[in-house]
Design a protein around this motif. Structure first.
Motif, PDB file in Angstrom:
ATOM      1  N   ASN A 100       0.871  -1.180   0.000  1.00  7.62           N
ATOM      2  CA  ASN A 100       0.000   0.000   0.000  1.00  7.62           C
ATOM      3  C   ASN A 100       0.903   1.223   0.000  1.00  7.62           C
ATOM      4  O   ASN A 100       1.525   1.549   1.006  1.00  7.62           O
ATOM      5  N   ALA A 101       0.984   1.907  -1.148  1.00  4.15           N
ATOM      6  CA  ALA A 101       1.947   3.001  -1.296  1.00  4.15           C
ATOM      7  C   ALA A 101       1.740   4.096  -0.267  1.00  4.15           C
ATOM      8  O   ALA A 101       2.703   4.619   0.306  1.00  4.15           O
ATOM      9  N   ALA A 102       0.489   4.460  -0.003  1.00  9.03           N
ATOM     10  CA  ALA A 102       0.203   5.569   0.902  1.00  9.03           C
ATOM     11  C   ALA A 102       0.601   5.264   2.341  1.00  9.03           C
ATOM     12  O   ALA A 102       0.807   6.184   3.132  1.00  9.03           O
ATOM     13  N   GLU A 103       0.734   4.007   2.684  1.00  9.68           N
ATOM     14  CA  GLU A 103       1.119   3.624   4.039  1.00  9.68           C
ATOM     15  C   GLU A 103       2.573   3.168   4.120  1.00  9.68           C
ATOM     16  O   GLU A 103       3.264   3.447   5.112  1.00  9.68           O
ATOM     17  N   ASP A 104       3.042   2.495   3.103  1.00 11.21           N
ATOM     18  CA  ASP A 104       4.346   1.836   3.182  1.00 11.21           C
ATOM     19  C   ASP A 104       5.511   2.714   2.735  1.00 11.21           C
ATOM     20  O   ASP A 104       6.654   2.447   3.132  1.00 11.21           O
ATOM     21  N   LEU A 105       5.259   3.719   1.901  1.00 12.86           N
ATOM     22  CA  LEU A 105       6.342   4.581   1.415  1.00 12.86           C
ATOM     23  C   LEU A 105       6.440   5.801   2.325  1.00 12.86           C
ATOM     24  O   LEU A 105       5.544   6.656   2.350  1.00 12.86           O
ATOM     25  N   GLU A 106       7.541   5.888   3.040  1.00 10.53           N
ATOM     26  CA  GLU A 106       7.707   6.921   4.059  1.00 10.53           C
ATOM     27  C   GLU A 106       7.566   8.317   3.478  1.00 10.53           C
ATOM     28  O   GLU A 106       6.866   9.170   4.029  1.00 10.53           O
ATOM     29  N   TRP A 107       8.209   8.594   2.335  1.00 11.66           N
ATOM     30  CA  TRP A 107       8.176   9.934   1.741  1.00 11.66           C
ATOM     31  C   TRP A 107       6.759  10.315   1.329  1.00 11.66           C
ATOM     32  O   TRP A 107       6.337  11.466   1.480  1.00 11.66           O
ATOM     33  N   LEU A 108       6.009   9.339   0.800  1.00 14.23           N
ATOM     34  CA  LEU A 108       4.653   9.616   0.339  1.00 14.23           C
ATOM     35  C   LEU A 108       3.712   9.810   1.515  1.00 14.23           C
ATOM     36  O   LEU A 108       2.830  10.684   1.489  1.00 14.23           O
ATOM     37  N   ARG A 109       3.899   9.034   2.557  1.00 18.96           N
ATOM     38  CA  ARG A 109       3.076   9.187   3.752  1.00 18.96           C
ATOM     39  C   ARG A 109       3.270  10.560   4.377  1.00 18.96           C
ATOM     40  O   ARG A 109       2.308  11.227   4.784  1.00 18.96           O
ATOM     41  N   PHE A 110       4.520  11.029   4.447  1.00 22.88           N
ATOM     42  CA  PHE A 110       4.777  12.361   4.982  1.00 22.88           C
ATOM     43  C   PHE A 110       4.144  13.436   4.105  1.00 22.88           C
ATOM     44  O   PHE A 110       3.616  14.430   4.606  1.00 22.88           O
ATOM     45  N   GLU A 111       4.197  13.259   2.791  1.00 20.32           N
ATOM     46  CA  GLU A 111       3.593  14.242   1.886  1.00 20.32           C
ATOM     47  C   GLU A 111       2.080  14.304   2.095  1.00 20.32           C
ATOM     48  O   GLU A 111       1.490  15.388   2.142  1.00 20.32           O
ATOM     49  N   ILE A 112       1.440  13.162   2.225  1.00 17.50           N
ATOM     50  CA  ILE A 112      -0.006  13.134   2.441  1.00 17.50           C
ATOM     51  C   ILE A 112      -0.363  13.790   3.774  1.00 17.50           C
ATOM     52  O   ILE A 112      -1.300  14.601   3.857  1.00 17.50           O
ATOM     53  N   GLU A 113       0.378  13.479   4.821  1.00 19.97           N
ATOM     54  CA  GLU A 113       0.059  14.052   6.123  1.00 19.97           C
ATOM     55  C   GLU A 113       0.357  15.550   6.157  1.00 19.97           C
ATOM     56  O   GLU A 113      -0.326  16.311   6.841  1.00 19.97           O
ATOM     57  N   ARG A 114       1.362  15.993   5.397  1.00 19.88           N
ATOM     58  CA  ARG A 114       1.609  17.435   5.270  1.00 19.88           C
ATOM     59  C   ARG A 114       0.405  18.111   4.636  1.00 19.88           C
ATOM     60  O   ARG A 114      -0.035  19.174   5.086  1.00 19.88           O
ATOM     61  N   ARG A 115      -0.166  17.503   3.608  1.00 20.56           N
ATOM     62  CA  ARG A 115      -1.339  18.087   2.944  1.00 20.56           C
ATOM     63  C   ARG A 115      -2.542  18.132   3.873  1.00 20.56           C
ATOM     64  O   ARG A 115      -3.319  19.096   3.849  1.00 20.56           O
ATOM     65  N   LEU A 116      -2.721  17.110   4.682  1.00 21.56           N
ATOM     66  CA  LEU A 116      -3.851  17.077   5.602  1.00 21.56           C
ATOM     67  C   LEU A 116      -3.761  18.184   6.645  1.00 21.56           C
ATOM     68  O   LEU A 116      -4.785  18.640   7.175  1.00 21.56           O
ATOM     69  N   LEU A 117      -2.557  18.622   6.936  1.00 25.62           N
ATOM     70  CA  LEU A 117      -2.367  19.687   7.909  1.00 25.62           C
ATOM     71  C   LEU A 117      -2.445  21.073   7.279  1.00 25.62           C
ATOM     72  O   LEU A 117      -2.415  22.071   7.984  1.00 25.62           O
ATOM     73  N   GLN A 118      -2.540  21.142   5.963  1.00 32.24           N
ATOM     74  CA  GLN A 118      -2.563  22.424   5.270  1.00 32.24           C
ATOM     75  C   GLN A 118      -3.799  22.539   4.370  1.00 32.24           C
ATOM     76  O   GLN A 118      -3.716  22.965   3.224  1.00 32.24           O
ATOM     77  N   ILE A 119      -4.928  22.125   4.901  1.00 35.40           N
ATOM     78  CA  ILE A 119      -6.178  22.172   4.148  1.00 35.40           C
ATOM     79  C   ILE A 119      -6.566  23.622   3.871  1.00 35.40           C
ATOM     80  O   ILE A 119      -6.589  24.466   4.769  1.00 35.40           O
ATOM     81  N   ASP A 120      -6.868  23.922   2.602  1.00 36.09           N
ATOM     82  CA  ASP A 120      -7.360  25.245   2.229  1.00 36.09           C
ATOM     83  C   ASP A 120      -8.299  25.081   1.033  1.00 36.09           C
ATOM     84  O   ASP A 120      -8.658  23.958   0.653  1.00 36.09           O
ATOM     85  N   GLU A 121      -8.684  26.186   0.420  1.00 35.27           N
ATOM     86  CA  GLU A 121      -9.634  26.140  -0.693  1.00 35.27           C
ATOM     87  C   GLU A 121      -9.071  25.386  -1.895  1.00 35.27           C
ATOM     88  O   GLU A 121      -9.816  24.779  -2.664  1.00 35.27           O
TER      89      GLU A 121
END
Length: 218
Positions: free
Chosen positions: A124-145
């Motif tokens: 599961n790329a979104a869970e197993d790839l460290e760089w991608l997981r950090f990118e997704i969680e960064r986006r979740l913390l920067q929600i905007d329009e």
């Protein structure tokens, strides 16, 4: 110098809270002299005086732990190659009266202790790839329009998995960055550099809860 191989391993996403704390950290209160640094195999978007890419670093007794911090400073004589984890010895020297928004230290490579190649293995790329997981969680913390138009897809390119940062906002240019399995930029879709016909097996690996676009990818 020791050179070995390692797999990109999964660790719980809950430690990202700890990781975020270190994103804001710097070495301003550190001492001069020889220090040990571990450099992770990928960089992340970060902002200091301006938006840039930061090395992900552990220092001293933090090496081997779960947390990494953004490293804004260049390391003289060190050339970072994505896809490898480095253990370094560097000389840290204090700068007297540095300009505003610049570091109080300079760094110079003393020794590359080890250089470990990371093998990209995932289910599961979104869970197993460290760089991608950090990118997704960064986006979740920067929600905007704008976030509701953005999504990340996985595809196949020349027999290898790649990842694309898409933006379906009709008001923006359609040029999308493409990354290999270890998060290294390999080109763009939409500027003629990589032909869409060379990409296949698209699937969405992340999209926001308020996703505003209709796409045919699964």
């Amino acid at each position: 110098m020791e050179e070995t191989k390692a797999m990109d391993k999964l660790f719980p996403s809950s430690i990202f809270v700890v990781f975020l704390f270190f994103l804001a950290c710097s070495s301003e209160d550190s001492e001069e002299g020889i220090v040990r640094l571990r450099i992770n195999y990928f960089t992340l978007d970060c902002e200091g005086s301006f938006p840039t890419k930061c090395l992900q670093v552990q220092e001293g007794n933090e090496i081997g732990g779960e947390s990494w911090f953004n490293f804004f400073d260049p390391i003289e004589n060190f050339d970072f190659d994505p896809g490898f984890i480095y253990d370094l010895r560097v000389e840290r020297t204090r700068v007297e009266n540095p300009p505003p928004d610049e570091s109080s230290f300079t760094y110079k490579l003393v020794q590359i202790v080890s250089r470990t190649e990371v093998e990209c293995i995932f289910e599961n790329a979104a869970e197993d790839l460290e760089w991608l997981r950090f990118e997704i969680e960064r986006r979740l913390l920067q929600i905007d329009e704008q976030t509701k138009y953005c999504y990340i897809s996985q595809a196949e390119y020349r027999g290898e998995p790649v990842f694309l940062y898409f933006d379906c906002n009709p008001l923006i240019n359609k040029v999308f960055p493409i990354f290999d399995c270890l998060g290294k930029p390999i080109g763009f879709l939409g500027d003629g550099e990589i032909d869409q016909n060379e990409l296949s097996d698209f699937k969405i690996v992340w999209r926001p809860d308020d996703f505003a676009c209709f796409v045919t990818q699964q």
